[in-house]
Design a protein around this motif. Structure first.
Motif, PDB file in Angstrom:
ATOM      1  N   ARG A  85      11.227  -7.071  -2.045  1.00 41.90           N
ATOM      2  CA  ARG A  85      10.898  -5.791  -1.416  1.00 41.90           C
ATOM      3  C   ARG A  85       9.457  -5.378  -1.696  1.00 41.90           C
ATOM      4  NH1 ARG A  85      15.816  -3.485   0.170  1.00 41.90           N
ATOM      5  NH2 ARG A  85      17.626  -4.427  -0.863  1.00 41.90           N
ATOM      6  N   ALA A  86       8.911  -5.857  -2.811  1.00 42.50           N
ATOM      7  CA  ALA A  86       7.529  -5.499  -3.154  1.00 42.50           C
ATOM      8  C   ALA A  86       6.537  -6.023  -2.126  1.00 42.50           C
ATOM      9  CB  ALA A  86       7.186  -6.041  -4.543  1.00 42.50           C
ATOM     10  N   ILE A  87       6.895  -7.098  -1.422  1.00 38.82           N
ATOM     11  CA  ILE A  87       6.009  -7.638  -0.381  1.00 38.82           C
ATOM     12  C   ILE A  87       5.739  -6.570   0.677  1.00 38.82           C
ATOM     13  CG2 ILE A  87       5.794  -9.379   1.426  1.00 38.82           C
ATOM     14  CD1 ILE A  87       7.572 -11.190  -0.263  1.00 38.82           C
ATOM     15  N   PHE A  88       6.790  -5.854   1.060  1.00 36.18           N
ATOM     16  CA  PHE A  88       6.646  -4.853   2.111  1.00 36.18           C
ATOM     17  C   PHE A  88       6.028  -3.561   1.576  1.00 36.18           C
ATOM     18  CE2 PHE A  88      10.230  -7.618   3.268  1.00 36.18           C
ATOM     19  CZ  PHE A  88       9.733  -8.127   4.452  1.00 36.18           C
ATOM     20  N   TRP A  89       6.369  -3.172   0.357  1.00 39.93           N
ATOM     21  CA  TRP A  89       5.745  -1.983  -0.219  1.00 39.93           C
ATOM     22  C   TRP A  89       4.251  -2.202  -0.436  1.00 39.93           C
ATOM     23  CZ3 TRP A  89       8.016   2.211   0.599  1.00 39.93           C
ATOM     24  CH2 TRP A  89       9.394   2.378   0.462  1.00 39.93           C
ATOM     25  N   PHE A  90       3.862  -3.446  -0.696  1.00 39.70           N
ATOM     26  CA  PHE A  90       2.450  -3.764  -0.919  1.00 39.70           C
ATOM     27  C   PHE A  90       1.612  -3.472   0.320  1.00 39.70           C
ATOM     28  CE2 PHE A  90      -1.139  -6.748  -0.948  1.00 39.70           C
ATOM     29  CZ  PHE A  90      -1.685  -6.493  -2.205  1.00 39.70           C
ATOM     30  N   THR A  91       2.203  -3.628   1.503  1.00 41.90           N
ATOM     31  CA  THR A  91       1.455  -3.418   2.744  1.00 41.90           C
ATOM     32  C   THR A  91       1.322  -1.946   3.121  1.00 41.90           C
ATOM     33  OG1 THR A  91       3.430  -3.581   4.140  1.00 41.90           O
ATOM     34  CG2 THR A  91       2.289  -5.642   3.601  1.00 41.90           C
ATOM     35  N   VAL A  92       2.131  -1.080   2.516  1.00 42.99           N
ATOM     36  CA  VAL A  92       2.125   0.335   2.918  1.00 42.99           C
ATOM     37  C   VAL A  92       0.777   1.011   2.660  1.00 42.99           C
ATOM     38  CG1 VAL A  92       3.141   2.604   2.460  1.00 42.99           C
ATOM     39  CG2 VAL A  92       4.617   0.607   2.774  1.00 42.99           C
ATOM     40  N   PRO A  93       0.222   0.964   1.435  1.00 39.69           N
ATOM     41  CA  PRO A  93      -1.082   1.622   1.241  1.00 39.69           C
ATOM     42  C   PRO A  93      -2.198   0.988   2.074  1.00 39.69           C
ATOM     43  CG  PRO A  93      -0.477   0.338  -0.703  1.00 39.69           C
ATOM     44  CD  PRO A  93       0.735   0.401   0.168  1.00 39.69           C
ATOM     45  N   ILE A  94      -2.100  -0.317   2.316  1.00 40.14           N
ATOM     46  CA  ILE A  94      -3.110  -0.970   3.160  1.00 40.14           C
ATOM     47  C   ILE A  94      -3.022  -0.437   4.587  1.00 40.14           C
ATOM     48  CG2 ILE A  94      -3.884  -3.175   4.102  1.00 40.14           C
ATOM     49  CD1 ILE A  94      -2.815  -4.512   1.585  1.00 40.14           C
ATOM     50  N   ALA A  95      -1.797  -0.317   5.102  1.00 39.20           N
ATOM     51  CA  ALA A  95      -1.616   0.179   6.466  1.00 39.20           C
ATOM     52  C   ALA A  95      -2.045   1.636   6.589  1.00 39.20           C
ATOM     53  CB  ALA A  95      -0.158   0.021   6.884  1.00 39.20           C
ATOM     54  N   VAL A  96      -1.738   2.449   5.583  1.00 33.16           N
ATOM     55  CA  VAL A  96      -2.137   3.864   5.620  1.00 33.16           C
ATOM     56  C   VAL A  96      -3.662   3.978   5.625  1.00 33.16           C
ATOM     57  CG1 VAL A  96      -2.135   6.025   4.331  1.00 33.16           C
ATOM     58  CG2 VAL A  96      -0.022   4.713   4.563  1.00 33.16           C
ATOM     59  N   SER A  97      -4.328   3.199   4.780  1.00 32.82           N
ATOM     60  CA  SER A  97      -5.796   3.221   4.742  1.00 32.82           C
ATOM     61  C   SER A  97      -6.384   2.775   6.073  1.00 32.82           C
ATOM     62  CB  SER A  97      -6.305   2.321   3.614  1.00 32.82           C
ATOM     63  OG  SER A  97      -5.822   2.745   2.360  1.00 32.82           O
ATOM     64  N   ALA A  98      -5.828   1.704   6.638  1.00 32.22           N
ATOM     65  CA  ALA A  98      -6.315   1.212   7.933  1.00 32.22           C
ATOM     66  C   ALA A  98      -6.113   2.255   9.022  1.00 32.22           C
ATOM     67  CB  ALA A  98      -5.604  -0.086   8.295  1.00 32.22           C
TER      68      ALA A  98
END
Length: 405
Positions: A85-98
């Motif tokens: 599940r950490a794989i998907f949580w890892f992308t959340v702050p990146i997506a929010v910043s983008a």
């Protein structure tokens, strides 16, 4: 919108409670990611002057290549030490910043008021067709025979769906895959090149870690370090390609050079010993640099081949073929590997192989040699496509131009 869809898909994947849920949410995530890939490149074509496109496409291609190569390794780290599940949580702050950065930047661009219909029927038929064929290739790697009824059924379903998609695109008011694009020789050659290059890039990004762990005894942390030359070689090649396009204003020589380096790297990869760390690193660097060289140059060539009104759809078609090439590369290379291992061990199709570390080294070597030979063939085909491209100064179409040749 594409980033928002991707972000929602990532969060839902992290909360998935079953495999069907995870697959469904991954489809949603893929819809957002696919849209983002095409739109980002089309935006560069809108805002960057013609000769400058190669430079910015080089940055974009380099980042995409880093993600494609480093993503599976980083995902393995997160799954091993934390949770899948950490794989998907890892992308959340990146997506929010983008989302925040792009929202502020794109607010400065003019927004056309015209709305166009979406070809939902064509998209559905295309998705069914590609998914069925890719699932068939994956099942072959899992031990199902090439002539098994399930394999033939999936291939037949995929072929019928793709045929239906072709018929639909001929009559759709706003086709998702405009037929006139594929009459354009430059566009067609670029799409074929995308399939071949990303076959190698994404296929090897999955195959090489298996090779290092199964035959080289590398752990997850060792694999990350050993893949570093490939991870760095691709963006280095992409950056060099962008600068060369800006200077030469020609794409074909750059693409041909990249294909030649990819052939050299693929051949050396089949010959190098797994325990020779420096030699393996050099080979992956050559292979990565060669594939990186082709990326921005081929994107610029594709966008220069069509009129401005078609840049967006042409870029999206290119993104589709890149993604398709990566998926086919993973499916075919792993299928070839495991099919050869099964054949050598005399395992009946459908039966599991068992842990790879328990398989004899000679058997595994035979499987990897076959997969590497397939990679060489694909690299040679990429060179053939590169040589078939027209050699000319880039001509960036204007609004009054036609759709290319």
């Amino acid at each position: 919108m594409a980033i928002a869809v991707y972000l929602c898909g990532s969060i839902l994947c992290a909360f998935a409670q079953s495999m069907p849920q995870l697959v469904a949410f991954r489809v949603l995530q893929g819809l957002g990611g696919g849209g983002l890939l095409a739109l980002s490149q089309a935006t560069i074509a809108d805002i960057a002057p013609g000769p400058e496109r190669g430079r910015y496409q080089g940055y974009l291609a380099g980042m995409f290549a880093i993600a494609a190569v480093a993503g599976p390794v980083l995902g393995g780290y997160l799954s091993w030490y934390i949770s899948w599940r950490a794989i998907f949580w890892f992308t959340v702050p990146i997506a929010v910043s983008a989302f925040l950065i792009s929202r502020r930047a794109l607010a400065l661009l003019p927004v056309p008021g015209q709305r166009r219909p979406i070809d939902y029927a064509g998209a559905l038929l295309l998705g069914i067709g590609l998914a069925a064929i890719l699932i068939a290739l994956t099942r072959i790697g899992q031990g199902h025979g090439w002539t098994a009824s399930s394999t033939l059924g999936l291939v037949g379903t995929g072929a019928l769906a793709l045929f239906g998609c072709a018929l639909r695109e001929r009559v759709a008011p706003e086709p998702m895959l405009p037929p006139e694009l594929f009459v354009n020789r430059r566009v067609l050659l670029c799409c074929v090149l995308y399939v071949l290059v990303f076959f190698l890039l994404v296929g090897h990004s999955v195959l090489l870690p298996i090779w290092m762990q199964a035959l080289g005894g590398a752990g997850a942390n060792d694999v990350a370090l050993r893949m570093l030359p490939l991870t760095l070689g691709v963006p280095a090649g992409a950056y060099a390609s962008g600068r060369l396009v800006l200077r030469l204003e020609r794409c074909r020589p750059i693409i041909v050079a990249g294909a030649l380096l990819a052939i050299a790297g693929s051949i050396l990869l089949a010959l190098v010993a797994i325990d020779s760390l420096f030699a393996t690193a050099f080979v992956m660097l050559v292979l990565g640099f060669g594939m990186g060289l082709t990326m921005p140059a081929s994107i610029v060539e594709l966008q220069a081949a069509v009129a401005p009104r078609q840049v967006g759809i042409a870029t999206a078609v290119g993104a589709l073929f890149r993604t398709l090439g990566g998926a086919i590369g993973i499916a075919i290379l792993t299928s070839m590997l495991f099919a050869r291992v099964r054949s050598t061990m005399g395992i009946v199709p459908g039966e599991p192989i068992g842990p790879l570390h328990e398989v004899a080294a000679e058997t595994l070597s035979s499987g990897f040699e076959l997969a590497f030979v397939v990679g060489i063939v694909v690299a040679v085909l990429a060179l053939g496509v590169s040589l078939a491209m027209p050699s000319r100064l880039l001509r960036y179409a204007t609004a009054d131009d036609g759709d290319g040749d």
